[in-house]
Design a protein around this motif. Structure first.
Motif, PDB file in Angstrom:
ATOM      1  N   GLU A 191      -1.055 -68.206 -29.737  1.00  0.00           N
ATOM      2  CA  GLU A 191      -0.609 -66.706 -29.609  1.00  0.00           C
ATOM      3  C   GLU A 191       0.277 -66.351 -29.866  1.00  0.00           C
ATOM      4  OE1 GLU A 191      -0.091 -64.032 -25.373  1.00  0.00           O
ATOM      5  OE2 GLU A 191      -1.802 -65.880 -25.198  1.00  0.00           O
ATOM      6  N   ALA A 192       1.706 -67.256 -29.490  1.00  0.00           N
ATOM      7  CA  ALA A 192       2.759 -66.454 -30.119  1.00  0.00           C
ATOM      8  C   ALA A 192       3.329 -66.842 -31.306  1.00  0.00           C
ATOM      9  CB  ALA A 192       3.393 -68.497 -29.108  1.00  0.00           C
ATOM     10  N   ILE A 193       2.012 -68.239 -32.169  1.00  0.00           N
ATOM     11  CA  ILE A 193       1.900 -67.501 -33.980  1.00  0.00           C
ATOM     12  C   ILE A 193       1.491 -66.887 -34.064  1.00  0.00           C
ATOM     13  CG2 ILE A 193       1.809 -69.630 -35.418  1.00  0.00           C
ATOM     14  CD1 ILE A 193       1.231 -71.695 -34.163  1.00  0.00           C
ATOM     15  N   ARG A 194       0.808 -66.355 -33.216  1.00  0.00           N
ATOM     16  CA  ARG A 194       0.301 -65.081 -34.171  1.00  0.00           C
ATOM     17  C   ARG A 194       0.894 -64.162 -33.401  1.00  0.00           C
ATOM     18  NH1 ARG A 194      -4.254 -65.911 -31.201  1.00  0.00           N
ATOM     19  NH2 ARG A 194      -3.312 -64.637 -29.843  1.00  0.00           N
ATOM     20  N   ASP A 195       1.399 -63.749 -32.579  1.00  0.00           N
ATOM     21  CA  ASP A 195       2.880 -62.875 -31.914  1.00  0.00           C
ATOM     22  C   ASP A 195       3.629 -62.975 -33.486  1.00  0.00           C
ATOM     23  OD1 ASP A 195       1.118 -62.215 -30.327  1.00  0.00           O
ATOM     24  OD2 ASP A 195       2.462 -62.638 -28.345  1.00  0.00           O
ATOM     25  N   ARG A 196       4.777 -64.242 -33.437  1.00  0.00           N
ATOM     26  CA  ARG A 196       5.407 -64.444 -34.232  1.00  0.00           C
ATOM     27  C   ARG A 196       5.182 -63.741 -35.546  1.00  0.00           C
ATOM     28  NH1 ARG A 196       7.035 -70.353 -32.066  1.00  0.00           N
ATOM     29  NH2 ARG A 196       7.553 -69.670 -29.506  1.00  0.00           N
ATOM     30  N   ILE A 197       3.639 -64.275 -36.042  1.00  0.00           N
ATOM     31  CA  ILE A 197       3.714 -63.876 -37.485  1.00  0.00           C
ATOM     32  C   ILE A 197       3.704 -62.510 -37.680  1.00  0.00           C
ATOM     33  CG2 ILE A 197       2.166 -64.141 -39.286  1.00  0.00           C
ATOM     34  CD1 ILE A 197       1.734 -67.151 -38.645  1.00  0.00           C
ATOM     35  N   LEU A 216      -1.824 -66.175 -41.525  1.00  0.00           N
ATOM     36  CA  LEU A 216      -2.230 -66.913 -40.196  1.00  0.00           C
ATOM     37  C   LEU A 216      -2.919 -67.433 -40.104  1.00  0.00           C
ATOM     38  CD1 LEU A 216      -2.078 -65.523 -36.531  1.00  0.00           C
ATOM     39  CD2 LEU A 216      -3.875 -64.730 -37.266  1.00  0.00           C
ATOM     40  N   HIS A 217      -4.197 -67.913 -40.894  1.00  0.00           N
ATOM     41  CA  HIS A 217      -5.343 -68.878 -41.543  1.00  0.00           C
ATOM     42  C   HIS A 217      -4.660 -69.878 -41.878  1.00  0.00           C
ATOM     43  CE1 HIS A 217      -8.916 -70.695 -41.868  1.00  0.00           C
ATOM     44  NE2 HIS A 217      -8.608 -71.072 -43.083  1.00  0.00           N
ATOM     45  N   ARG A 218      -3.709 -70.116 -42.704  1.00  0.00           N
ATOM     46  CA  ARG A 218      -3.078 -71.698 -42.967  1.00  0.00           C
ATOM     47  C   ARG A 218      -2.447 -72.055 -42.152  1.00  0.00           C
ATOM     48  NH1 ARG A 218      -2.701 -75.965 -45.077  1.00  0.00           N
ATOM     49  NH2 ARG A 218      -0.693 -76.684 -45.924  1.00  0.00           N
ATOM     50  N   SER A 219      -1.527 -71.026 -41.121  1.00  0.00           N
ATOM     51  CA  SER A 219      -0.602 -71.447 -39.999  1.00  0.00           C
ATOM     52  C   SER A 219      -2.034 -72.252 -38.653  1.00  0.00           C
ATOM     53  CB  SER A 219       0.391 -70.635 -39.488  1.00  0.00           C
ATOM     54  OG  SER A 219       0.542 -71.480 -38.214  1.00  0.00           O
ATOM     55  N   SER A 220      -2.515 -71.808 -38.237  1.00  0.00           N
ATOM     56  CA  SER A 220      -3.729 -72.489 -37.486  1.00  0.00           C
ATOM     57  C   SER A 220      -4.699 -73.444 -38.245  1.00  0.00           C
ATOM     58  CB  SER A 220      -4.915 -71.709 -37.028  1.00  0.00           C
ATOM     59  OG  SER A 220      -6.104 -71.985 -36.728  1.00  0.00           O
ATOM     60  N   GLN A 221      -4.315 -73.597 -39.728  1.00  0.00           N
ATOM     61  CA  GLN A 221      -5.412 -74.920 -40.031  1.00  0.00           C
ATOM     62  C   GLN A 221      -4.094 -75.698 -40.223  1.00  0.00           C
ATOM     63  OE1 GLN A 221      -5.891 -73.815 -44.378  1.00  0.00           O
ATOM     64  NE2 GLN A 221      -8.124 -74.444 -43.752  1.00  0.00           N
ATOM     65  N   LEU A 222      -2.783 -75.476 -39.770  1.00  0.00           N
ATOM     66  CA  LEU A 222      -2.002 -76.898 -40.287  1.00  0.00           C
ATOM     67  C   LEU A 222      -1.383 -77.100 -38.843  1.00  0.00           C
ATOM     68  CD1 LEU A 222       1.172 -75.332 -43.408  1.00  0.00           C
ATOM     69  CD2 LEU A 222       0.361 -77.369 -43.266  1.00  0.00           C
ATOM     70  N   LEU A 223      -1.358 -76.067 -37.554  1.00  0.00           N
ATOM     71  CA  LEU A 223      -1.079 -76.454 -36.566  1.00  0.00           C
ATOM     72  C   LEU A 223      -2.120 -78.153 -36.072  1.00  0.00           C
ATOM     73  CD1 LEU A 223       0.616 -75.855 -33.511  1.00  0.00           C
ATOM     74  CD2 LEU A 223      -1.586 -74.106 -33.013  1.00  0.00           C
ATOM     75  N   GLN A 224      -2.962 -77.027 -36.131  1.00  0.00           N
ATOM     76  CA  GLN A 224      -4.236 -78.464 -36.259  1.00  0.00           C
ATOM     77  C   GLN A 224      -4.374 -79.417 -36.604  1.00  0.00           C
ATOM     78  OE1 GLN A 224      -6.764 -78.250 -34.016  1.00  0.00           O
ATOM     79  NE2 GLN A 224      -7.476 -79.986 -34.661  1.00  0.00           N
ATOM     80  N   VAL A 246      17.622 -84.825 -41.167  1.00  0.00           N
ATOM     81  CA  VAL A 246      17.027 -84.106 -40.235  1.00  0.00           C
ATOM     82  C   VAL A 246      15.247 -83.323 -40.427  1.00  0.00           C
ATOM     83  CG1 VAL A 246      16.717 -82.608 -37.690  1.00  0.00           C
ATOM     84  CG2 VAL A 246      18.847 -84.205 -38.500  1.00  0.00           C
ATOM     85  N   ILE A 247      14.528 -83.614 -40.381  1.00  0.00           N
ATOM     86  CA  ILE A 247      13.191 -83.087 -40.978  1.00  0.00           C
ATOM     87  C   ILE A 247      12.695 -82.642 -40.316  1.00  0.00           C
ATOM     88  CG2 ILE A 247      11.426 -83.496 -42.442  1.00  0.00           C
ATOM     89  CD1 ILE A 247      12.319 -86.053 -43.561  1.00  0.00           C
ATOM     90  N   ILE A 248      12.636 -81.083 -39.711  1.00  0.00           N
ATOM     91  CA  ILE A 248      12.064 -80.510 -39.330  1.00  0.00           C
ATOM     92  C   ILE A 248      10.574 -79.551 -39.976  1.00  0.00           C
ATOM     93  CG2 ILE A 248      11.962 -77.808 -38.304  1.00  0.00           C
ATOM     94  CD1 ILE A 248      14.570 -79.960 -37.509  1.00  0.00           C
ATOM     95  N   SER A 249       9.291 -79.916 -39.336  1.00  0.00           N
ATOM     96  CA  SER A 249       8.170 -79.586 -39.733  1.00  0.00           C
ATOM     97  C   SER A 249       7.353 -78.603 -39.091  1.00  0.00           C
ATOM     98  CB  SER A 249       6.809 -80.861 -40.168  1.00  0.00           C
ATOM     99  OG  SER A 249       5.914 -80.640 -40.613  1.00  0.00           O
ATOM    100  N   GLY A 250       6.419 -78.649 -39.575  1.00  0.00           N
ATOM    101  CA  GLY A 250       6.164 -77.336 -38.638  1.00  0.00           C
ATOM    102  C   GLY A 250       4.938 -76.667 -39.179  1.00  0.00           C
ATOM    103  N   PRO A 251       3.952 -76.042 -38.613  1.00  0.00           N
ATOM    104  CA  PRO A 251       3.179 -74.762 -39.249  1.00  0.00           C
ATOM    105  C   PRO A 251       4.252 -73.357 -39.174  1.00  0.00           C
ATOM    106  CG  PRO A 251       2.519 -74.671 -37.788  1.00  0.00           C
ATOM    107  CD  PRO A 251       3.235 -76.261 -37.213  1.00  0.00           C
ATOM    108  N   CYS A 252       3.723 -72.072 -40.175  1.00  0.00           N
ATOM    109  CA  CYS A 252       4.643 -70.949 -40.286  1.00  0.00           C
ATOM    110  C   CYS A 252       4.040 -70.679 -38.170  1.00  0.00           C
ATOM    111  CB  CYS A 252       3.778 -70.197 -41.184  1.00  0.00           C
ATOM    112  SG  CYS A 252       4.025 -68.140 -41.306  1.00  0.00           S
ATOM    113  N   GLY A 253       4.999 -69.487 -37.735  1.00  0.00           N
ATOM    114  CA  GLY A 253       5.734 -68.877 -37.036  1.00  0.00           C
ATOM    115  C   GLY A 253       5.801 -69.189 -35.779  1.00  0.00           C
ATOM    116  N   VAL A 254       6.042 -71.899 -35.867  1.00  0.00           N
ATOM    117  CA  VAL A 254       6.988 -71.817 -34.724  1.00  0.00           C
ATOM    118  C   VAL A 254       8.416 -71.924 -34.695  1.00  0.00           C
ATOM    119  CG1 VAL A 254       4.375 -73.539 -34.405  1.00  0.00           C
ATOM    120  CG2 VAL A 254       6.870 -74.152 -36.297  1.00  0.00           C
ATOM    121  N   GLY A 255       9.234 -71.465 -35.935  1.00  0.00           N
ATOM    122  CA  GLY A 255      10.299 -71.095 -35.541  1.00  0.00           C
ATOM    123  C   GLY A 255      10.909 -71.691 -36.274  1.00  0.00           C
TER     124      GLY A 255
END
Length: 171
Positions: A108-114, A123-131, A6-15
């Motif tokens: 907003e959720a990502i920003r709050d968690r970070i 925060l910037h890298r996470s936003s880039q990766l989310l997109q 099971v591979i779990i990917s995603g930007p920082c702050g998603v859990g």
């Protein structure tokens, strides 16, 4: 009986880390592979980010293959950008089902968690990766939104829907 990766990917702050740890507790005979730990084990300051990333993926692959040879399921916590098909093609155990989940959340959720973690520099890298990850055509069937959901709710939902996240390689 087939083993699972099971591979779990995603930007920082998603859990990713929290969810992978909770999933591992619910799957028997499982090894958790934390890609960030393997990345940070490399202390060579002369290497650039791409070189460290390549070594990290080789290490994730080696640890995964070792676990599978020991009849352990594997849950991987790491950002997947373009490595998925290569990684799957390198698995040495043919009796494996691969599941791929890309966690996302709203900005907003990502920003709050970070901010709660005190990792504002991410925060910037996470936003880039989310997109990047949420708009990549190949990822769309594997997206899972964690916004406004508890860890328990997410893990139970993923376990119920796991077959929907089965990854089919392009052969």
């Amino acid at each position: 009986m087939k083993l699972s990766v099971v591979i779990i990917s995603g930007p920082c702050g998603v859990g990713k880390s929290t969810i992978t740890k909770a999933l591992v507790n619910n799957i028997e005979k499982t090894m958790l592979v934390e890609g960030d730990l393997l990345f940070h084990m490399i202390s060579d300051q002369t290497m650039n980010w791409e070189q460290k990333l390549a070594i990290t993926w080789q290490n994730i692959l080696s640890v995964t293959n070792n676990a599978l040879q020991s009849n352990l399921n594997v849950v991987i916590d790491y950002v997947v950008e373009d490595e998925l098909d290569w990684f799957i093609s390198q698995l040495t155990n043919e009796n494996v089902e691969v599941y791929y989940i890309v966690l996302i959340a709203n900005d907003e959720a990502i920003r709050d968690r970070i901010e709660k973690r005190g990792d504002i520099e991410l925060l910037h890298r996470s936003s880039q990766l989310l997109q990047e990850l949420s708009t990549k055509q190949a990822n769309i069937p594997f997206l899972y939104d964690t916004t406004n959901k508890s860890i328990t709710e997410i893990v139970q939902d993923l376990e119920k829907k796991m077959k929907h996240f089965r990854y089919k390689t392009m052969e």
